[in-house]
Design a protein around this motif. Structure first.
Motif, short mmCIF file in Angstrom:
data_model
loop_
_atom_site.label_atom_id
_atom_site.label_comp_id
_atom_site.label_asym_id
_atom_site.label_seq_id
_atom_site.Cartn_x
_atom_site.Cartn_y
_atom_site.Cartn_z
N LYS A 1 -4.31 -4.78 -13.88
CA LYS A 1 -5.42 -4.36 -14.75
C LYS A 1 -5.91 -2.92 -14.57
O LYS A 1 -6.03 -2.15 -15.30
CB LYS A 1 -6.68 -5.41 -14.81
CG LYS A 1 -7.55 -5.11 -15.69
CD LYS A 1 -8.75 -6.08 -15.72
CE LYS A 1 -9.92 -5.86 -16.43
NZ LYS A 1 -10.75 -6.97 -16.41
N THR A 2 -6.22 -2.84 -13.43
CA THR A 2 -6.67 -1.37 -12.75
C THR A 2 -5.68 -0.33 -13.16
O THR A 2 -5.93 0.80 -13.66
CB THR A 2 -7.18 -1.34 -11.45
OG1 THR A 2 -7.96 -2.38 -11.03
CG2 THR A 2 -7.51 0.03 -10.80
N ALA A 3 -4.41 -0.37 -13.07
CA ALA A 3 -3.18 0.23 -13.44
C ALA A 3 -3.36 0.80 -14.64
O ALA A 3 -3.06 1.93 -15.00
CB ALA A 3 -2.03 -0.17 -12.84
N VAL A 4 -3.40 -0.37 -15.67
CA VAL A 4 -3.44 -0.14 -17.06
C VAL A 4 -4.63 0.55 -17.58
O VAL A 4 -4.38 1.72 -18.22
CB VAL A 4 -3.40 -1.78 -17.80
CG1 VAL A 4 -3.76 -1.28 -19.23
CG2 VAL A 4 -2.30 -2.23 -17.52
N LYS A 5 -5.83 0.47 -16.91
CA LYS A 5 -6.84 1.09 -17.05
C LYS A 5 -6.78 2.60 -16.76
O LYS A 5 -6.88 3.56 -17.69
CB LYS A 5 -8.28 0.53 -16.31
CG LYS A 5 -8.67 -0.50 -17.08
CD LYS A 5 -9.98 -0.96 -16.38
CE LYS A 5 -10.65 -2.40 -17.07
NZ LYS A 5 -11.56 -2.58 -16.40
N LYS A 6 -6.20 3.03 -15.63
CA LYS A 6 -6.05 4.31 -15.07
C LYS A 6 -4.81 4.94 -16.19
O LYS A 6 -5.02 6.14 -16.24
CB LYS A 6 -5.33 4.50 -13.64
CG LYS A 6 -6.36 4.02 -12.85
CD LYS A 6 -5.81 4.25 -11.51
CE LYS A 6 -7.07 4.27 -10.47
NZ LYS A 6 -6.93 4.96 -9.21
N MET A 7 -3.86 4.23 -16.54
CA MET A 7 -2.96 4.79 -17.55
C MET A 7 -3.64 5.34 -18.90
O MET A 7 -3.32 6.30 -19.18
CB MET A 7 -1.66 3.90 -17.79
CG MET A 7 -0.90 3.81 -16.66
SD MET A 7 0.46 2.72 -17.13
CE MET A 7 1.25 2.42 -15.43
N ILE A 8 -4.45 4.26 -19.22
CA ILE A 8 -5.11 4.68 -20.60
C ILE A 8 -6.06 5.72 -20.33
O ILE A 8 -6.24 6.93 -21.19
CB ILE A 8 -5.72 3.34 -21.02
CG1 ILE A 8 -4.81 2.41 -21.59
CG2 ILE A 8 -6.76 3.72 -22.21
CD1 ILE A 8 -5.20 0.86 -22.03
N LEU B 1 -2.37 -14.28 -19.60
CA LEU B 1 -2.52 -12.68 -19.67
C LEU B 1 -3.46 -11.98 -18.57
O LEU B 1 -3.14 -11.27 -17.78
CB LEU B 1 -3.05 -12.07 -21.14
CG LEU B 1 -1.89 -11.90 -22.07
CD1 LEU B 1 -2.38 -11.45 -23.12
CD2 LEU B 1 -0.64 -11.43 -21.69
N LEU B 2 -4.69 -12.84 -18.25
CA LEU B 2 -5.70 -12.53 -17.53
C LEU B 2 -4.99 -12.65 -16.07
O LEU B 2 -5.35 -12.10 -15.17
CB LEU B 2 -6.91 -13.14 -17.66
CG LEU B 2 -7.76 -12.78 -18.86
CD1 LEU B 2 -8.76 -13.70 -19.15
CD2 LEU B 2 -8.25 -11.14 -18.99
N GLU B 3 -4.30 -13.83 -15.96
CA GLU B 3 -3.66 -14.28 -14.59
C GLU B 3 -2.78 -12.91 -14.25
O GLU B 3 -2.91 -12.42 -13.20
CB GLU B 3 -2.98 -15.52 -14.62
CG GLU B 3 -3.97 -16.63 -14.72
CD GLU B 3 -3.19 -17.85 -14.52
OE1 GLU B 3 -2.11 -17.96 -14.18
OE2 GLU B 3 -3.73 -18.94 -15.22
N THR B 4 -1.81 -12.67 -15.03
CA THR B 4 -0.84 -11.70 -14.93
C THR B 4 -1.60 -10.28 -14.47
O THR B 4 -1.07 -9.56 -13.49
CB THR B 4 0.02 -11.46 -16.19
OG1 THR B 4 0.65 -12.48 -16.27
CG2 THR B 4 1.15 -10.27 -15.65
#
Length: 152
Positions: A21-28, A85-88
């Protein structure tokens, strides 16, 4: 011209134990599609990309449903899908990162970098010196450099 001449040296980096989730946020937040994964001394361990994340686990499947008499019947409830999704997204980056990273040295000619990108069908190359991340070159960086040369 060499990789060091056009590489970006101010990078977004991530550690392998950080949540997806943190990686996704950083990408965005940084408008990027991939992040080098490093240890505490910036030694390259892998890379995590949008494609890696979208192809991982439950992120690759939407809730399965069946249309019957103009009614949508879910085989899996949207709430259950959201839980999965949240688990992933709560898993660590090391579970999704690619550790087979294409790298070059700072002295690598730009032409060679471009050929590697097209041959391997990748969007970025990590610049590494003594196993440490020094920079990154994307396809966009190479195209920008070509445009700059043409416009001079």
């Amino acid at each position: 011209m060499q990789a060091k001449d056009i590489m970006k040296s101010e990078l977004v980096l991530i550690h392998p134990d950080v949540k997806i989730k943190t990686a996704v946020k950083k990408m965005i937040e940084n408008d990027i599609s991939g992040i080098p994964v490093v240890d505490g001394s910036q030694k390259l361990l892998g890379i995590v990309t949008e494609t890696d994340i979208l192809n991982y686990g439950k992120l690759q499947t939407m809730p399965d449903y069946l249309e019957l008499l103009e009614t949508i019947l879910y085989r899996q409830t949207p709430n259950k899908y959201q839980e999965e999704l949240l688990e992933t997204l709560s898993e660590e980056v090391n579970s999704v990162m690619n550790d087979n990273v294409i790298t070059v040295s700072p002295e690598t000619p730009i032409g060679e970098v471009a050929v590697k990108m097209t041959d391997k069908d990748i969007n970025r190359v990590i610049i590494v010196e003594n196993d440490r991340v020094k920079g990154l070159i994307s396809r966009k960086d190479i195209l920008s450099n070509i445009l700059d040369l043409i416009e001079k």
